[in-house]
Design an enzyme around this catalytic site. Structure first.
Site, PDB file in Angstrom:
ATOM      1  N   GLU A 142      -1.835   4.703  -7.485  1.00  0.00           N
ATOM      2  CA  GLU A 142      -1.380   5.544  -6.432  1.00  0.00           C
ATOM      3  C   GLU A 142      -0.720   6.682  -7.209  1.00  0.00           C
ATOM      4  O   GLU A 142       0.346   6.425  -8.014  1.00  0.00           O
ATOM      5  CB  GLU A 142      -0.485   4.880  -5.340  1.00  0.00           C
ATOM      6  CG  GLU A 142      -0.494   5.565  -4.170  1.00  0.00           C
ATOM      7  CD  GLU A 142      -1.753   5.339  -3.363  1.00  0.00           C
ATOM      8  OE1 GLU A 142      -2.555   4.599  -3.515  1.00  0.00           O
ATOM      9  OE2 GLU A 142      -1.825   6.200  -2.265  1.00  0.00           O
ATOM     10  N   LYS A 155       0.772  -1.311   0.027  1.00  0.00           N
ATOM     11  CA  LYS A 155      -0.153   0.107   0.163  1.00  0.00           C
ATOM     12  C   LYS A 155       0.870   1.065   0.196  1.00  0.00           C
ATOM     13  O   LYS A 155       1.772   1.436   0.895  1.00  0.00           O
ATOM     14  CB  LYS A 155      -0.922  -0.103   1.306  1.00  0.00           C
ATOM     15  CG  LYS A 155      -1.749   1.062   1.312  1.00  0.00           C
ATOM     16  CD  LYS A 155      -2.721   0.873   2.446  1.00  0.00           C
ATOM     17  CE  LYS A 155      -3.843   2.019   2.562  1.00  0.00           C
ATOM     18  NZ  LYS A 155      -3.991   2.983   1.643  1.00  0.00           N
ATOM     19  N   ARG A 185      -9.951  10.016  -5.211  1.00  0.00           N
ATOM     20  CA  ARG A 185     -10.755   8.908  -4.736  1.00  0.00           C
ATOM     21  C   ARG A 185     -12.184   9.114  -5.030  1.00  0.00           C
ATOM     22  O   ARG A 185     -12.998   8.393  -5.069  1.00  0.00           O
ATOM     23  CB  ARG A 185     -10.193   8.435  -3.505  1.00  0.00           C
ATOM     24  CG  ARG A 185     -10.219   7.208  -3.139  1.00  0.00           C
ATOM     25  CD  ARG A 185     -10.069   6.973  -1.769  1.00  0.00           C
ATOM     26  NE  ARG A 185     -11.167   7.213  -0.971  1.00  0.00           N
ATOM     27  CZ  ARG A 185     -11.140   7.003   0.284  1.00  0.00           C
ATOM     28  NH1 ARG A 185     -10.343   6.020   0.825  1.00  0.00           N
ATOM     29  NH2 ARG A 185     -12.314   7.197   1.149  1.00  0.00           N
ATOM     30  N   ARG A 224      -4.768   8.075  -3.760  1.00  0.00           N
ATOM     31  CA  ARG A 224      -5.374   7.174  -4.591  1.00  0.00           C
ATOM     32  C   ARG A 224      -5.927   7.758  -5.863  1.00  0.00           C
ATOM     33  O   ARG A 224      -6.609   8.924  -5.632  1.00  0.00           O
ATOM     34  CB  ARG A 224      -6.386   6.365  -3.866  1.00  0.00           C
ATOM     35  CG  ARG A 224      -7.163   5.405  -4.671  1.00  0.00           C
ATOM     36  CD  ARG A 224      -6.688   3.970  -4.663  1.00  0.00           C
ATOM     37  NE  ARG A 224      -7.474   3.049  -5.117  1.00  0.00           N
ATOM     38  CZ  ARG A 224      -8.418   2.197  -4.649  1.00  0.00           C
ATOM     39  NH1 ARG A 224      -8.716   2.366  -3.278  1.00  0.00           N
ATOM     40  NH2 ARG A 224      -9.047   1.493  -5.321  1.00  0.00           N
TER      41      ARG A 224
END
Ligand code: ZN
Lengths: 562, 353
Positions: free
Chosen positions: A287, A237, A262, A242
């Site tokens: 990302e 992650k 996002r 995002r």
């Protein structure tokens, strides 16, 4: 406008999410087009016009009230818009002698009129428009108008909640609204017509729309018991933001390239370098990161590029934006979201391989067989594949290999393993030889904490750790074990553990369970050595009470309904 | 005679030496002229009380029949002579039986208005302007931000919420004397015909209103055990009870509060109110100003509340005005909590369930 104002007023006081939703749905059900569409735009943050400055509002009220009374009132109320809304002389007070004193001189403006005028008019028209509208509205209407035009409409409603309330008007899911949202504009008449079953779904004519993202649940210690590591995949992650990078071509051949946050906010303007590189027809979920010479920079570096209104050429060079791709949602006109994750991954790899686009790369999978393996990788990303980028890793994502891409936060498919571990200072008690390439080292460590025993304080073992340290640290630990052995039992050595003699290990772990198998009554999840405390005497290590307390807290947390 | 000779300020309250009478005294006195039954104006323990029959009855309901050594009923519009001072009672429009008290001697007339409002109220006689030389007014809502809206709109807000959330109980905080019954009457006028539920603390005063000929429809006292079943009901209770454990037993309660303070959002939030209803038994700013002009008074005394703003307004209009800074008044908790003296606390019986 007055009805919209009443809605805002009520929403501002109502704490419950579901009740807010019902209030909005009721408003949309009983308010005609285009009024409700502009209300939706206002609630969902979809309006843009030049905001009025507080100075203008002060000037307008100063023309109409005694300055001393204004000062006392403002002191009392504490909010400029509200003070002005309450103080504004309503037309009944300025009526001509002999005229009836009730009834407004002007009809109240509609929200549609307000918004359309604001968007079409020049800043210099604003004082005139505003005072005319204020004359026509009641206290609540004036308050809402002033909040709206100063851009400070804070009533605890997210864009998502506003869209959900529209969905509830028909029998739709919030994500159904998200799917069509980006092709639409206020006052959203085609949207309401569709939701109310009066016309077909608005055609997604936008070749590069936002698609609501799939989100992960934070993983709980107990979740691991129900999860089969063999059907799951894991990846890092990354600590960026995002995004969705979407490219498409209009029927007339014009390109549309966009970057969405996002939440569906179009952030293309802030990242022209990246948007320019979206030279494909497809949608990548990934990302946003700043890469310098192939190395991922920390979030602090990325932050220097965020929230900039305009991006200077210097900025583009010093903070080059990249996307590390997690998923492929759409490609060459095909919606890939129903496919299993592993298939989408394959398509993503093939696609990125053929693109050879330096702005996009893939987020690598972490190889693991057991959850312990993954815990070890997570504890040390640098050695588990993240390499020099390890500092930008904030945990890992665990996804079912067969999961379709479901918008929202579906249960049981994706998890994020992010939370900070617990830490305790424990004393090394026993060491055992490892396996494989570690078989020549004492690399498995049993550690204990203090508790009150019959003959004073004693150490009780609480767990065993065999990772978390570097190879260099392993060599040092091994040396310590060999030099401080007090007993041998087969492959196990007992190591000195006196209050003033011995070694303290800082142990990180994910959670704690009660255990009848362990003498201490507790069992740790994924314990590992996070630091070696060469500096700390064993007497200063932690006591069992700390773990007991943690156990109680976790037990309470379980009982609290979500 | 100068105004200060007819009426002076003592620690017990406004005092007329010639009549040997106090108006709404905060301590026991020999002779008390009481404007209305709110506990900060009408206290027990005086030797003699002169008030309207309704106010005397309300005091008896609240304090028992022995609340004073001697009582004398003075009807609205009636005048009594106290040692050469003509004392007359005039409707104040505040609560049932509320009066303004006029004192007249040697051609000087002073009107002590007590608490008053000009807005429509189906439960009491409407305010009457009494021309005077000195007008004594309160200033609870003495800031121009306080403008009470049409009560019909506020009641419509409540009924719309009941309709939208038919499974939730609507708990409305309202002062036990006056506000609660006015609200009931307004709700009836809006066409609501279901039973209205009341907290035990307001049962007797509500009965008194009904016995006095104020129609309120079917009023039921809330039984503790039935609370969970009162989804969709309107329940009126003392303001303090809305935040009590008592209120939590109702299904997903909507907390409403009927008060002039609800005009200011920070106020409503601070009290945890979800449905503020701006319904007040006091005059708003516009009516305070209007009334001062209507009386034709050349001098205004402001007893309590937001005195500074009202005094400023009078002065800027050439009307002599002074604040009295009287402590101990503020209507039944409608006073700001941080400025309320201990004397303002409502009687215990009212807050208990
Ligand atoms: Zn009162």
């Amino acid at each position: 406008m007055n009805r919209f104002a009443e809605l805002l007023d009520r929403l501002g006081y109502e704490p419950g999410r579901n009740n807010k939703l019902r209030l909005m749905t009721e408003y949309f059900r009983t308010t005609p087009d285009p009024e409700r569409g502009f209300a939706l735009a206002a609630l969902a943050g979809g309006l843009s016009f030049a905001n009025a400055k507080p100075g203008l509002i002060r000037a307008l009220i100063a023309e109409r009230t005694d300055p001393v009374l204004f000062g006392m009132s403002y002191d009392y109320v504490g909010d400029l818009s509200e003070t002005v809304a309450l103080l504004w002389p309503s037309p009944r007070e300025v009526h001509e002698p002999g005229q009836p004193a009730i009834g407004h001189n002007r009809p109240p403006p509609s929200l549609a009129e307000v918004i359309e005028s604001l968007q079409a008019s020049h800043r210099s028209d604003l004082p005139g428009l505003l005072s005319r509208w204020l004359d026509g509205l009641d206290e609540t209407g004036r308050w809402a108008l002033l909040k709206l035009i100063t851009g400070s409409l804070r009533i605890g409603v997210s864009a998502r909640l506003a869209k959900s309330s529209v969905a509830a008007l028909g029998d739709l899911e919030p994500n159904d609204i998200e799917e069509v949202w980006h092709g639409l504009e206020p006052p959203y008449e085609s949207l309401f017509a569709w939701v109310e079953g009066r016309s077909p779904r608005p055609e997604a004519t936008d070749p590069a729309p936002f698609r609501p993202p799939m989100l992960a649940h934070p993983i709980d210690d107990k979740d691991f018991d129900g999860l089969d590591a063999r059907v799951m995949t894991a990846e890092w992650k990354w600590d960026g933001i995002r995004v969705q990078a979407v490219g498409g071509t209009r029927p007339d051949g014009r390109r549309v390239q966009r970057l969405f946050s996002r939440t569906g906010e179009d952030i293309s303007k802030s990242f022209p370098d990246l948007v320019e590189a979206i030279d494909f027809d497809g949608a990548i979920d990934g990302e946003l990161l700043v890469l310098r010479e192939g190395r991922v920079q920390t979030f602090n570096v990325l932050q220097q590029r965020l929230n900039r209104q305009s991006v200077s050429p210097k900025m583009l060079v010093e903070f080059p934006a990249h996307v590390r791709a997690y998923d492929l949602l759409h490609w060459g006109g095909e919606d890939l979201r129903p496919l299993p994750f592993c298939e989408r991954r394959e398509r993503l790899e093939t696609m990125l391989g053929s693109l050879e686009n330096p702005r996009f790369d893939i987020s690598r999978l972490i190889s693991f067989e057991t959850w312990e393996d993954l815990a070890a990788a997570r504890a040390n990303p640098a050695e588990a594949g993240a390499g020099v980028d390890a500092a930008a890793v904030e945990g890992c994502m665990i996804k079912r290999a067969d999961s379709p891409y479901v918008p929202g936060r579906p249960k049981g498919l994706w998890y994020k393993w992010k939370h900070d571990p617990h830490v305790v200072d424990a004393v090394l008690m026993y060491a055992q030889r490892g396996h494989g390439k570690r078989s020549s080292f004492y690399s498995d460590y049993t550690f204990g904490v203090w508790r009150e025993g019959a003959g004073g304080d004693e150490l009780v073992p609480v767990g065993k750790a065999y990772f978390g340290f570097t190879d260099a640290e392993l060599a040092e630990l091994d040396r310590f074990v060999r030099r401080n052995t007090v007993n041998r039992f087969g492959p196990v050595r007992e190591v000195t553990h006196e209050p003033d003699k011995g070694l303290v290990l800082e142990i990180a772990f994910e959670g704690l369970n009660r255990s009848t198998r362990h003498k201490s009554g507790v069992a740790m999840r994924f314990p590992r050595v996070s630091r070696i405390r060469w500096d700390k005497p064993p007497a200063e290590a932690d006591r069992i009470e700390i773990l007991e307390k943690l156990l109680q807290r976790e037990g309470e947390a379980e009982e609290t309904p979500a | 005679m100068r105004p200060s000779e007819l009426l002076t300020l003592t620690p017990s309250g406004l005092y007329c030496p010639q009549a040997d009478a106090h108006i709404d005294p905060v301590r026991p006195v020999r002779r008390a002229l009481i404007t209305h039954g709110h506990s900060d104006h009408a206290r027990a323990g005086h030797e003699a009380v002169l008030a309207t029959p309704e106010t005397l009855a309300i005091m008896a309901v609240r304090y028992g029949v022995d609340f004073a050594g001697y009582t004398q009923a003075v009807r609205l519009g009636e005048t009594v002579d106290l040692n050469g001072v003509k004392v007359s009672y005039h409707p104040a429009g505040h609560v049932l039986g509320s009066a303004q008290i006029a004192l007249e001697c040697e051609g000087l007339r002073i009107v002590a208005s007590g608490d008053y409002k000009r807005a429509r109220d189906p439960t009491c006689a409407p305010f009457e302007v009494v021309p005077c030389d000195v007008f004594i007014t309160e200033a609870t809502f003495g800031l121009p931000v306080f403008r009470h809206p049409d009560t019909r709109d506020e009641v419509a807000k409540l009924l719309a919420s009941v309709q939208l959330f038919p499974e939730r109980a609507h708990i409305v905080g309202a002062y036990a004397l006056g506000k609660a019954q006015r609200l009931m009457a307004l709700i009836r006028e809006a066409g609501y015909d279901q039973p209205i539920y009341v907290h035990g603390a307001m049962e007797r005063l509500t009965e008194f209103y009904q016995q006095s000929g104020v129609p309120l429809g079917e009023i039921r006292k809330v039984q503790a055990a039935e609370r969970p079943k009162l989804g969709g009901a309107i329940v009126i209770c003392p303001p303090s009870a809305t935040q009590d454990l008592w209120a939590r037993k109702f299904p997903d309660p909507v907390t409403a509060f009927a008060s002039g303070w609800m005009r200011v959002r920070a106020r409503a939030r601070q009290k945890g109110v979800e449905l503020p209803l701006v319904v007040s038994d006091h005059s708003d700013w516009d009516d305070l100003c209007r009334t001062i002009l209507d009386t034709g008074a050349g001098e205004v005394w402001v007893t309590h509340g937001q005195e500074d703003a009202l005094v400023h307004w009078c002065t800027s209009r050439g009307i002599r005005a002074k604040p009295l800074h009287m402590l101990g008044y503020g209507d039944e908790g409608e006073v700001e909590p941080d400025t309320a003296g201990p004397a303002d606390a409502p009687p215990v019986a009212e807050a208990a369930s």
